[in-house]
Design an enzyme around this catalytic site. Structure first.
Site, PDB file in Angstrom:
ATOM      1  CD  GLN A  46      -3.526 -12.834  31.150  1.00 39.07           C
ATOM      2  OE1 GLN A  46      -4.678 -12.995  31.599  1.00 39.07           O
ATOM      3  NE2 GLN A  46      -3.196 -11.810  30.390  1.00 39.07           N
ATOM      4  CB  VAL A 100      -1.746 -22.572  27.498  1.00 38.55           C
ATOM      5  CG1 VAL A 100      -2.372 -22.167  28.842  1.00 38.55           C
ATOM      6  CG2 VAL A 100      -2.773 -22.524  26.381  1.00 38.55           C
ATOM      7  CG  ASP A 101       1.266 -19.514  22.705  1.00 40.08           C
ATOM      8  OD1 ASP A 101       0.366 -18.717  22.390  1.00 40.08           O
ATOM      9  OD2 ASP A 101       2.370 -19.145  23.154  1.00 40.08           O
ATOM     10  CG  HIS A 104      -3.674 -18.804  32.710  1.00 38.49           C
ATOM     11  ND1 HIS A 104      -4.234 -17.797  31.947  1.00 38.49           N
ATOM     12  CD2 HIS A 104      -3.886 -18.456  33.996  1.00 38.49           C
ATOM     13  CE1 HIS A 104      -4.765 -16.882  32.762  1.00 38.49           C
ATOM     14  NE2 HIS A 104      -4.554 -17.263  34.008  1.00 38.49           N
ATOM     15  CB  CYS A 114      -1.545 -37.998  36.959  1.00 39.28           C
ATOM     16  SG  CYS A 114      -2.764 -38.947  37.904  1.00 39.28           S
ATOM     17  CB  CYS A 121      -1.252 -40.445  41.403  1.00 43.46           C
ATOM     18  SG  CYS A 121      -0.174 -40.772  39.978  1.00 43.46           S
ATOM     19  CB  CYS A 177      -2.039 -41.721  35.327  1.00 38.84           C
ATOM     20  SG  CYS A 177      -0.606 -41.594  36.418  1.00 38.84           S
ATOM     21  CB  CYS A 205      -2.629 -43.715  39.872  1.00 39.04           C
ATOM     22  SG  CYS A 205      -3.375 -42.350  38.958  1.00 39.04           S
ATOM     23  N   GLY A 250      -1.396  -7.285  24.677  1.00 34.96           N
ATOM     24  CA  GLY A 250      -2.373  -8.216  24.113  1.00 34.96           C
ATOM     25  C   GLY A 250      -3.238  -8.959  25.111  1.00 34.96           C
TER      26      GLY A 250
HETATM   27  P1  OAD Z   1      -8.578 -12.112  25.349  1.00 31.92           P
HETATM   28  O1  OAD Z   1      -9.085 -12.809  24.147  1.00 31.92           O
HETATM   29  O2  OAD Z   1      -9.494 -11.829  26.492  1.00 31.92           O
HETATM   30  O3  OAD Z   1      -7.950 -10.689  24.941  1.00 31.92           O
HETATM   31  C1  OAD Z   1      -7.031 -10.620  23.885  1.00 31.92           C
HETATM   32  C2  OAD Z   1      -6.639  -9.174  23.724  1.00 31.92           C
HETATM   33  O4  OAD Z   1      -5.682  -9.100  22.683  1.00 31.92           O
HETATM   34  C3  OAD Z   1      -7.797  -8.264  23.335  1.00 31.92           C
HETATM   35  O5  OAD Z   1      -7.815  -7.124  24.188  1.00 31.92           O
HETATM   36  C4  OAD Z   1      -7.480  -7.863  21.896  1.00 31.92           C
HETATM   37  O6  OAD Z   1      -7.875  -6.514  21.616  1.00 31.92           O
HETATM   38  C5  OAD Z   1      -5.983  -7.968  21.886  1.00 31.92           C
HETATM   39  N1  OAD Z   1      -5.390  -8.214  20.565  1.00 31.92           N
HETATM   40  C6  OAD Z   1      -5.953  -8.804  19.499  1.00 31.92           C
HETATM   41  N2  OAD Z   1      -5.057  -8.857  18.471  1.00 31.92           N
HETATM   42  C7  OAD Z   1      -3.902  -8.285  18.944  1.00 31.92           C
HETATM   43  C8  OAD Z   1      -2.611  -8.033  18.395  1.00 31.92           C
HETATM   44  N3  OAD Z   1      -2.321  -8.383  17.134  1.00 31.92           N
HETATM   45  N4  OAD Z   1      -1.678  -7.434  19.172  1.00 31.92           N
HETATM   46  C9  OAD Z   1      -1.967  -7.068  20.445  1.00 31.92           C
HETATM   47  N5  OAD Z   1      -3.169  -7.290  21.032  1.00 31.92           N
HETATM   48  C10 OAD Z   1      -4.119  -7.883  20.283  1.00 31.92           C
HETATM   49  O7  OAD Z   1      -7.305 -12.943  25.855  1.00 31.92           O
HETATM   50  P2  OAD Z   1      -6.567 -12.807  27.240  1.00 31.92           P
HETATM   51  O8  OAD Z   1      -6.663 -11.435  27.801  1.00 31.92           O
HETATM   52  O9  OAD Z   1      -5.207 -13.381  27.078  1.00 31.92           O
HETATM   53  O10 OAD Z   1      -7.520 -18.078  30.739  1.00 31.92           O
HETATM   54  O11 OAD Z   1      -7.432 -13.806  28.151  1.00 31.92           O
HETATM   55  C11 OAD Z   1      -7.004 -14.025  29.472  1.00 31.92           C
HETATM   56  C12 OAD Z   1      -7.403 -15.406  29.865  1.00 31.92           C
HETATM   57  O12 OAD Z   1      -8.800 -15.619  29.591  1.00 31.92           O
HETATM   58  C13 OAD Z   1      -6.707 -16.512  29.097  1.00 31.92           C
HETATM   59  O13 OAD Z   1      -5.423 -16.772  29.566  1.00 31.92           O
HETATM   60  C14 OAD Z   1      -7.646 -17.682  29.371  1.00 31.92           C
HETATM   61  C15 OAD Z   1      -8.967 -16.994  29.143  1.00 31.92           C
HETATM   62  O14 OAD Z   1      -9.974 -17.565  29.899  1.00 31.92           O
HETATM   63  C16 OAD Z   1      -7.215 -19.413  30.972  1.00 31.92           C
HETATM   64  O15 OAD Z   1      -6.989 -20.187  30.060  1.00 31.92           O
HETATM   65  C17 OAD Z   1      -7.196 -19.779  32.419  1.00 31.92           C
END
Ligand code: OAD
Length: 265
Positions: free
Chosen positions: A110, A112-113, A128, A136, A140, A163, A166, A203
């Site tokens: 999930q 984006v890095d 994501h 763009c 386009c 862009c 366009c 994570g």
């Molecule tokens: P969150 O910030 O919702 O959750 C991060 C999770 O990582 C939490 O459950 C933490 O407990 C856990 N965590 C923290 N440190 C950790 C470590 N050292 N090792 C393992 N786990 C650890 O991030 P995501 O679940 O990735 O969407 O969020 C999902 C999506 O919500 C993202 O991709 C983004 C955001 O909106 C988009 O950008 C479309």
């Protein structure tokens, strides 16, 4: 093996290694937690510094970009700057090593890095998008229309470059709130989870759909779920094994446990 209580780590590591040994179809799903030990804040962690007063959910939307492209562009440029100083951590390297051990392993992220790819993971499904890439905003030349921002003149007023095809503004090639995920990536992730023997979830809070629905889909198709997260998440109730530890220590420990011979029952 039940994750309802925090097993001691050794027991959970042994249980997780037992599930992985001989697994032919291993799928991994990562979230922001896997990059936390690279110094990149997770989404639900309090934003600090210059952008503390902004809620990412308010800036990462098509409406925000239409309303104030300069602000949204600056927000992403600041995130890119932070990303440039980030390095893969032990979790990313351990997942790349796991891919070398499990030739059919697929890694769904999930994030984006691009830290998984920098660490050496090659079979990565990006749900994501990619923070360091642009496209763009009118797509386009087709969806997506990739654009190299480094080859474009940066407008003096801080707005995004135009862009070259366009003239529309370019935008980061990431999925914004309210936007659909790239169809091919979501299909590939869904197909992988539908046939996984083991799904290793690392994570993620399991709060943002459709990605958050993948573990339940895998479980319904018979996959056993291992979760690595120091905190309980929406995924924990689905997990057969919960390693309640940071990914940067749990994943290398899991690899070391895999190296040990299967202890006699
Ligand atoms: P969150 O910030 O919702 O959750 C991060 C999770 O990582 C939490 O459950 C933490 O407990 C856990 N965590 C923290 N440190 C950790 C470590 N050292 N090792 C393992 N786990 C650890 O991030 P995501 O679940 O990735 O969407 O969020 C999902 C999506 O919500 C993202 O991709 C983004 C955001 O909106 C988009 O950008 C479309």
């Amino acid at each position: 093996m039940s994750p309802s209580s925090r097993h001691d780590t050794q027991t959970s590591l042994r249980d997780a290694a037992r599930l992985l040994r001989g697994c032919q179809r291993l799928v991994v799903l990562t979230g922001a937690g896997v990059s936390r030990e690279s110094g990149i804040p997770t989404f639900r962690e309090a934003q600090t510094g210059l952008w503390a007063r902004y809620d990412p959910a308010q800036l990462a939307t098509p409406a925000a970009f239409a309303r104030d492209p300069r602000l949204v562009w600056a927000f992403y440029q600041a995130r890119r700057e932070k990303l440039h100083s980030a390095q893969p951590n032990a979790a990313h390297h351990a997942l790349a090593a796991l891919e070398a051990r499990f030739p059919h392993m697929l890694l769904i992220t999930q994030n984006v890095d691009s830290l998984h790819e920098i660490a050496g993971s090659t079979r990565v499904i990006r749900l994501h998008g990619t923070l360091d890439a642009d496209r763009c905003s009118a797509d386009c030349q087709g969806s997506p229309t990739p654009v190299d921002r480094h080859a474009l003149p940066a407008p003096e007023d801080g707005r995004p470059p135009a862009c070259p095809h366009c003239g529309a503004l370019i935008r980061p090639d990431v999925v914004w709130f309210g936007e659909a995920l790239p169809a091919a990536a979501l299909r590939a992730a869904s197909e992988a989870c539908a046939s996984a023997e083991v799904l290793l979830v690392v994570g993620t809070s399991g709060l943002v759909y459709p990605a958050a629905g993948l573990p339940a889909q895998a479980r319904a198709a018979g996959a056993r779920i291992i979760e690595i997260n120091p905190e309980r998440s929406d995924i924990t109730p689905l997990a057969l094994v919960w390693l309640s530890a940071p990914a940067g220590s749990a994943l290398p420990a899991l690899l070391r446990m895999l190296d040990q011979a299967e202890p006699s029952p």
